[in-house]
Design an enzyme around this catalytic site. Structure first.
Site, PDB file in Angstrom:
ATOM      1  N   LYS A 154      -9.064   6.090   3.319  1.00 31.34           N
ATOM      2  CA  LYS A 154      -8.643   6.795   2.093  1.00 31.34           C
ATOM      3  C   LYS A 154      -7.966   5.825   1.117  1.00 31.34           C
ATOM      4  CE  LYS A 154      -5.500  10.254   2.479  1.00 31.34           C
ATOM      5  NZ  LYS A 154      -4.306   9.992   1.665  1.00 31.34           N
ATOM      6  N   SER A 155      -7.078   4.991   1.627  1.00 29.87           N
ATOM      7  CA  SER A 155      -6.363   4.051   0.737  1.00 29.87           C
ATOM      8  C   SER A 155      -7.340   3.121   0.033  1.00 29.87           C
ATOM      9  CB  SER A 155      -5.381   3.208   1.560  1.00 29.87           C
ATOM     10  OG  SER A 155      -4.381   4.023   2.104  1.00 29.87           O
TER      11      SER A 155
ATOM     12  N   ARG B 243      -8.592   2.810  -4.097  1.00 27.58           N
ATOM     13  CA  ARG B 243      -8.468   1.518  -4.784  1.00 27.58           C
ATOM     14  C   ARG B 243      -9.824   0.987  -5.229  1.00 27.58           C
ATOM     15  NH1 ARG B 243      -4.234   2.420  -1.567  1.00 27.58           N
ATOM     16  NH2 ARG B 243      -2.245   1.323  -1.821  1.00 27.58           N
TER      17      ARG B 243
ATOM     18  N   ARG C 156       6.417  16.726  -5.198  1.00 23.44           N
ATOM     19  CA  ARG C 156       6.762  15.369  -4.717  1.00 23.44           C
ATOM     20  C   ARG C 156       7.387  14.517  -5.821  1.00 23.44           C
ATOM     21  NH1 ARG C 156       1.798  13.143  -1.292  1.00 23.44           N
ATOM     22  NH2 ARG C 156       3.392  11.628  -0.700  1.00 23.44           N
TER      23      ARG C 156
ATOM     24  N   SER D 102       7.182   1.614   0.261  1.00 19.99           N
ATOM     25  CA  SER D 102       6.097   2.438  -0.273  1.00 19.99           C
ATOM     26  C   SER D 102       4.994   1.574  -0.887  1.00 19.99           C
ATOM     27  CB  SER D 102       6.633   3.402  -1.336  1.00 19.99           C
ATOM     28  OG  SER D 102       5.534   4.004  -2.002  1.00 19.99           O
TER      29      SER D 102
ATOM     30  N   ASP E 298       1.739   7.378   8.356  1.00 18.35           N
ATOM     31  CA  ASP E 298       0.954   8.621   8.329  1.00 18.35           C
ATOM     32  C   ASP E 298       0.642   9.142   9.736  1.00 18.35           C
ATOM     33  OD1 ASP E 298       0.915   8.741   5.579  1.00 18.35           O
ATOM     34  OD2 ASP E 298      -0.951   7.604   5.411  1.00 18.35           O
TER      35      ASP E 298
ATOM     36  N   ARG F 236       7.274  16.135   6.653  1.00 20.91           N
ATOM     37  CA  ARG F 236       6.519  16.070   7.918  1.00 20.91           C
ATOM     38  C   ARG F 236       7.407  16.180   9.151  1.00 20.91           C
ATOM     39  NH1 ARG F 236       1.633  11.906   6.135  1.00 20.91           N
ATOM     40  NH2 ARG F 236       0.303  13.587   5.376  1.00 20.91           N
TER      41      ARG F 236
END
Ligand code: S3P
Length: 450
Positions: A28-29, A33, A129, A174, A327, A358
């Site tokens: 996904k990352s 990108r 968020r 992050s 994650d 979470r």
């Protein structure tokens, strides 16, 4: 996009061995990108193996809205005709990033140093968020932002027509914030420097270099110092997206806890900034091996083989490993419930601001299924019950969070009674083939309450 429609209640029943090969989707990352850097290049980028989950599709749509041509050629195959660094056009409408924190934060970064205005929104999860972590650094480049109370979406960003480069120390671990600052730095003249005290996933740095940007990374006493020279001409690339270790985590962990299982998960990227879960599982005594370990596109890749591991024990997960498995804590807590002794997870405050809180989501769902969990601001402890000893029988709330939904469905595969989730719909954001893939291995998933 800013919601996935009616809730899809799902139940996972205790099942027999999971067996076979699990071909999980693209990372996904790297998928986000690939589209974004393709849109910022001059010419045609080709992408193979793109994750076609809702999060990434929202980014594809956003790149179109900023003026790039984005074409779907076939399963996983995409073509992006970019507008070049600084070439974004002002979108005609609100940019809806759905559930995707990575999408919205990276895109805000890209447009922040272009003299255009864009308004962003997302689903109820994304609208809750914090965006201040991105709007603070982009203000240093000269961008202004106007959002709801607490720096939340919907939010308009007025990009800086005359951006200045910045030197910024990221205050929390992050990769999204680091990446937003680097992407903003692309269209600022001179050198933008980003410092991170803890290493987070480094896909943006690696891919920027691959697209031809001048970027250096140095480990210093201050931390990891990343220096990017602004206003490069990015060169289009042919990208093969590796398979997502964060998605591989689900069939791997399910196999470890379902009696008799033996599952092969081929072609998984083991970039050290992403592979912390697998080290942790091995520390817990998991029968998890790397087969055919090789290097592809400069990254370590292996086929993961996971076999039922009834003798796993709890450990204190090293806090220094947190960023490399951020994650994966939800699914780790499911494995921990099936191990003996306590699994202690500290230094994980960031879990509270993901797609859901979470720690809270997992703790309440685990408790509803008979597992003892203690938690505090930046820590939680799961008391393992031993292999096959989790009672189950409860319903967990997924809070619009794909990883919470998938974690509880895996819990149900090895519990004494079925485990339900109120809504499996969010799974489509990152792992749209989760249901057929897991049932193909032998899981018993149904779309209904128990
Ligand atoms: C991501 C970074 C992480 C991760 C997210 C993807 C990325 O978020 O949780 O799923 O692609 O950069 P943070 O940067 O907020 O830790």
């Amino acid at each position: 996009m800013s919601g996935h429609g009616p809730a899809i209640p799902m139940t996972s029943r205790p099942c027999g061995p999971l067996k076979g090969e699990a071909h999980v989707p693209g990372d996904k990352s790297i998928s986000h990108r690939s589209l974004i850097l393709g849109a910022l290049s001059v010419g045609e980028t080709r992408i193979e193996g793109l994750l076609e989950g809702d999060d990434v599709l929202a980014t594809a749509e956003a790149m179109r809205a900023f003026g790039a041509e984005v074409e779907h050629l076939g399963p996983g195959e995409w073509r992006v005709n970019g507008v070049g660094v600084g070439g974004f056009a002002e979108p005609e409408d609100v940019i809806d990033c759905g559930n995707a924190g990575t999408g919205v934060r990276l895109i805000m970064g890209c447009m922040a140093t272009t003299g255009i205005t864009a308004t962003f929104t997302g689903d109820a999860s994304l609208r809750s968020r914090p965006m201040g972590r991105v709007t603070d650094p982009i203000a240093l480049f000269g961008a202004a932002s106007y959002g709801r109370d607490g720096g939340r979406l919907p939010m308009s960003v007025v990009g800086a027509a005359d951006p200045v480069p910045v030197r910024y120390t990221v205050p929390m671990p992050s990769a999204q914030v680091k990446s937003a600052v680097l992407l903003a730095g692309l269209n600022a003249p001179g050198q933008t420097v980003v410092i991170e005290q803890e290493a987070t996933r480094d896909h943006t740095e690696r891919m920027l270099a691959g697209f031809g940007a001048e970027i250096t990374v140095e480990d210093t006493d201050e931390g990891r110092v990343i220096t990017l020279t602004g206003q490069p001409e990015l060169k289009p690339q042919d990208i093969v997206v590796p398979r997502d270790p964060s998605s591989a985590a689900f069939p791997v962990c399910a196999a470890l806890i379902v009696p008799g299982s033996d599952v092969l998960v081929p072609n998984i990227g083991l970039n050290p900034t992403r592979a912390g879960l697998f080290d942790t599982l091995r520390d817990m005594g998991a029968n998890l091996t790397y087969e055919n370990l090789r290097e592809e596109g400069g990254e370590p890749v292996a086929d993961l083989r996971a076999r039922y591991s009834p003798d796993m024990h709890g450990i204190e997960v090293p806090p220094a490993r947190a960023a490399s498995m951020i994650d994966e804590y939800p699914i780790l807590s499911v494995v921990a419930a099936n191990a003996t002794g306590q699994t202690v997870m500290r230094g994980v405050k960031e879990l509270r601001v993901k797609e859901s809180d979470r720690i809270e989501a997992m703790a309440s769902g685990l408790r509803a299924n008979g597992v003892n969990v203690e938690d505090g601001d930046d820590w939680w402890i799961v008391t393992g019950m031993g292999a096959g000893k989790v009672p189950g029988g409860g319903t967990a709330v997924s809070h619009l969070d794909h990883r919470i939904a998938m974690s509880f469905l895996c819990l149900g595969m090895a519990a004494q009674n079925p485990v339900s989730v109120d809504d499996g719909g969010p799974i489509a954001t990152s792992f749209p083939i989760f249901e057929p893939l897991m049932t193909g291995l032998g899981a018993q998933l149904v779309r209904a309450n128990r």
